[in-house]
Structures are given as C-alpha cells and as structure tokens.
Design a protein around this motif. Structure first.
Motif, PDB file in Angstrom:
ATOM      1  N   ASN A  60       0.870  -1.180   0.000  1.00 34.74           N
ATOM      2  CA  ASN A  60       0.000   0.000   0.000  1.00 34.74           C
ATOM      3  C   ASN A  60       0.905   1.227   0.000  1.00 34.74           C
ATOM      4  OD1 ASN A  60      -1.941   1.950   0.296  1.00 34.74           O
ATOM      5  ND2 ASN A  60      -2.688   1.252   2.281  1.00 34.74           N
ATOM      6  N   TRP A  62       3.853   1.321  -0.963  1.00 35.85           N
ATOM      7  CA  TRP A  62       5.102   0.855  -0.351  1.00 35.85           C
ATOM      8  C   TRP A  62       6.331   1.381  -1.070  1.00 35.85           C
ATOM      9  CZ3 TRP A  62       6.392  -1.004   4.164  1.00 35.85           C
ATOM     10  CH2 TRP A  62       7.615  -1.670   4.332  1.00 35.85           C
ATOM     11  N   ASP A  70      -1.905   1.551  -4.065  1.00 37.04           N
ATOM     12  CA  ASP A  70      -2.653   0.812  -3.060  1.00 37.04           C
ATOM     13  C   ASP A  70      -3.099  -0.482  -3.730  1.00 37.04           C
ATOM     14  OD1 ASP A  70      -4.577  -0.275  -1.380  1.00 37.04           O
ATOM     15  OD2 ASP A  70      -5.517   1.643  -0.907  1.00 37.04           O
ATOM     16  N   PRO A  87      -2.109  -3.671   7.624  1.00 33.93           N
ATOM     17  CA  PRO A  87      -0.661  -3.504   7.507  1.00 33.93           C
ATOM     18  C   PRO A  87       0.092  -4.234   8.615  1.00 33.93           C
ATOM     19  CG  PRO A  87      -1.671  -1.499   8.356  1.00 33.93           C
ATOM     20  CD  PRO A  87      -2.797  -2.406   7.965  1.00 33.93           C
ATOM     21  N   TYR A  89       3.645  -3.526   8.402  1.00 34.32           N
ATOM     22  CA  TYR A  89       4.537  -2.376   8.522  1.00 34.32           C
ATOM     23  C   TYR A  89       3.796  -1.120   8.069  1.00 34.32           C
ATOM     24  CZ  TYR A  89       7.972  -6.128   8.727  1.00 34.32           C
ATOM     25  OH  TYR A  89       8.656  -7.259   9.082  1.00 34.32           O
ATOM     26  N   ASP A  90       4.041  -0.037   8.801  1.00 32.02           N
ATOM     27  CA  ASP A  90       3.366   1.243   8.538  1.00 32.02           C
ATOM     28  C   ASP A  90       4.414   2.338   8.722  1.00 32.02           C
ATOM     29  OD1 ASP A  90       1.669   3.371   8.292  1.00 32.02           O
ATOM     30  OD2 ASP A  90       0.475   2.933  10.076  1.00 32.02           O
ATOM     31  N   ASN A  91       5.115   2.663   7.622  1.00 28.62           N
ATOM     32  CA  ASN A  91       6.275   3.549   7.693  1.00 28.62           C
ATOM     33  C   ASN A  91       5.939   4.966   7.225  1.00 28.62           C
ATOM     34  OD1 ASN A  91       7.683   1.251   8.434  1.00 28.62           O
ATOM     35  ND2 ASN A  91       8.534   0.894   6.385  1.00 28.62           N
ATOM     36  N   ARG A 100       1.245   7.049   3.710  1.00 27.03           N
ATOM     37  CA  ARG A 100       2.172   6.221   4.460  1.00 27.03           C
ATOM     38  C   ARG A 100       2.509   4.955   3.676  1.00 27.03           C
ATOM     39  NH1 ARG A 100       3.317   7.807   9.312  1.00 27.03           N
ATOM     40  NH2 ARG A 100       4.002   5.746  10.005  1.00 27.03           N
ATOM     41  N   GLN A 102       2.965   1.196   3.482  1.00 26.39           N
ATOM     42  CA  GLN A 102       2.468   0.059   4.249  1.00 26.39           C
ATOM     43  C   GLN A 102       2.623  -1.245   3.473  1.00 26.39           C
ATOM     44  OE1 GLN A 102      -1.573   1.535   4.841  1.00 26.39           O
ATOM     45  NE2 GLN A 102      -1.061   2.126   6.941  1.00 26.39           N
TER      46      GLN A 102
END
Length: 272
Positions: A60, A62, A70, A87, A89-91, A100, A102
């Motif tokens: 998403n 990423w 997405d 998610p 990971y949510d960076n 973000r 994800q």
C-alpha cells in the motif's frame, strides 16, 4: 459497488451455505518473472471464482516496485469486490505529505464485510537491524455476511525463517485470538504459513482447526515448479470441506512466486 447474489439450488440444505475460499500470496503484484502486473494478478484471482480470498504480501504505497499503488484497492476495483487491508509495517512516507508506506495482508470478498480487525502477532521485524520478538499487527480478521452465513475469515503470513521459534509463538497467538470468539463462530484461516502441514510448529493448529491440505497436498511454492506446500486453508468445527485444489493454469504458474490454494466449503447459516 455491485451486489453479489447466488441462487440456492432447490435441493440445497437451507441451513447451510456453500463458499469457495482461496489463499494467495501475491508477491505485491510481481510475477514469477519479477514483472509488476496487477492486471495479471487480478486475472489470476478472477479465474479462481472464489467468494473470499485471503491475500499476503500486499503493498500500500510501499514503493517503486509496485508503482506506489494501493495494491489491495486496485485489485478490488478490477475485480468489483470488497476489500480490507491489514498492515504489518506502517512507515513514514519518503516524501512529506505522501501516503504512508504500508505492507501487509488483505481480505477480498464478493459479500459484505460487516467488521474488520487487524490483530497483533509476535513478529521479528524486517525493518530493524537487530529485531527481537514483539507484538506487531498484520493478522486480518474480516467478518463476512455471505448469503445468510456470518463467517470470520482470517488472512495471515507467518515468519519465513528456518528456525521455527517465531512461528511457534505466532501459532500460539493465533489460537488465542481464535478462542476469543463465541464457541459457535464460523472461522476460516487462510495464509502463507511458511511451513508444510506436517511441520511440528503448526501441529497445535490441527485440532481446533481442520486443514484442507490433506485432501490435496499439491505443492504451492515456488509457483513455476512447486516443491513445498506452505500455503494453507483451515476451518473451525461445523464447516465441511467439500474439496480442495492448487490451480495449475498459466496464470497460477506466473502471476506470483506462490500458487493460490482453493477450498470449497459448506458453512452453517447464521452464526456470530
């Protein structure tokens, strides 16, 4: 959004509903050839003709490998399905103000999704240089209303490392989460478990749940020339597994580095 309905055969038991469920590690939309092609991924999912699909390795926004898309929503739009994304990971985004970044799992459904939860499992993060086991999100639970049946569908992705220790912790976490539901809840677990059915760390699952894998243990990974069955579907008591298969079409062999797995189920009408 289209409404999905299906006629119930005259001979069908009115107390039961037939569902086709699949699990598919889509490798973010990158095929066995490494080429990102969401049209191909969507075509591979469409030919499964499944009511519900648990997805793993979903991007998403990423990064460049998936065109910052997405991916879950893109697939839902192509397939005219509902979707929920969980998610792991949510960076922070690379560019301030951008979405973000994800990465996680998702559930696609032809039927209404009435609630959704992103549960924690114990994980070893791939985003730090010296990770320690810790609770992290990315265990999706979608409650789906399918022709009168309320079904809890889970999508999960267990640890990939050779040492089974983290998978053991994740299996224990999974069982605790499943046990939180009412005894009569209909539960379907889909996922890339990164271990074969016979793996000792998965054994605790195969009491509370019944896996479809023994009906058809065809390997699912790697997609081109599969050698291992690490993708699974399992169900709670009260659910009948009528059949199971691993597709062998051109799309199944090329759309990801995993093949999808499919189970035809009969679930009780009603439920909680």
């Amino acid at each position: 959004m289209a409404t999905f309905t299906a006629a119930v055969p005259a001979h069908a038991d009115a107390r039961q509903v037939d569902l086709r469920v699949a699990s598919f590690n889509i490798r973010y939309g990158g095929g066995e050839d490494g080429v990102f092609d969401l049209d191909r991924t969507a075509a591979a999912i469409r030919e499964l003709d499944a009511d519900v699909i648990g997805l793993q390795e979903v991007d998403n926004h990423w990064g460049a490998r998936s065109n910052n898309l997405d991916v879950a929503q893109e697939l839902a739009d192509r397939l005219d399905m509902r979707v929920r994304f969980a998610p792991i990971y949510d960076n922070d985004p690379a560019t301030p103000g951008a979405p973000r970044a994800q990465f996680g799992v998702a559930v696609l459904s032809k039927h209404p999704i009435v609630s959704f939860t992103n549960h924690d499992l114990t994980r070893l993060s791939t985003q730090t240089s010296d990770p320690v086991p810790a609770p992290m999100p990315g265990f999706a639970e979608a409650v789906i209303q399918a022709r009168g049946a309320r079904v809890h569908v889970y999508s999960t992705h267990l640890d990939y490392r050779g040492d089974p220790y983290v998978r053991e912790l994740q299996v224990a976490d999974t069982l605790k989460i499943l046990a939180q539901k009412d005894p009569g809840a209909t539960q379907i677990l889909t996922g890339d478990l990164n271990a074969p059915y016979e793996a000792p760390e998965l054994a605790p699952l195969w009491g509370p749940l019944t896996a479809s894998t023994p009906l058809d243990p065809t390997p699912s990974y790697p997609a081109g020339t599969p050698k291992s069955r690490i993708d699974h579907i399992a169900v709670s008591s009260g659910v009948t597994i009528r059949g199971s298969h691993v597709p062998d079409s051109e799309l199944a062999r090329t759309a990801s580095d995993h093949r999808p797995v499919v189970a035809d189920l009969t679930v009780p009408r009603g439920g909680r």
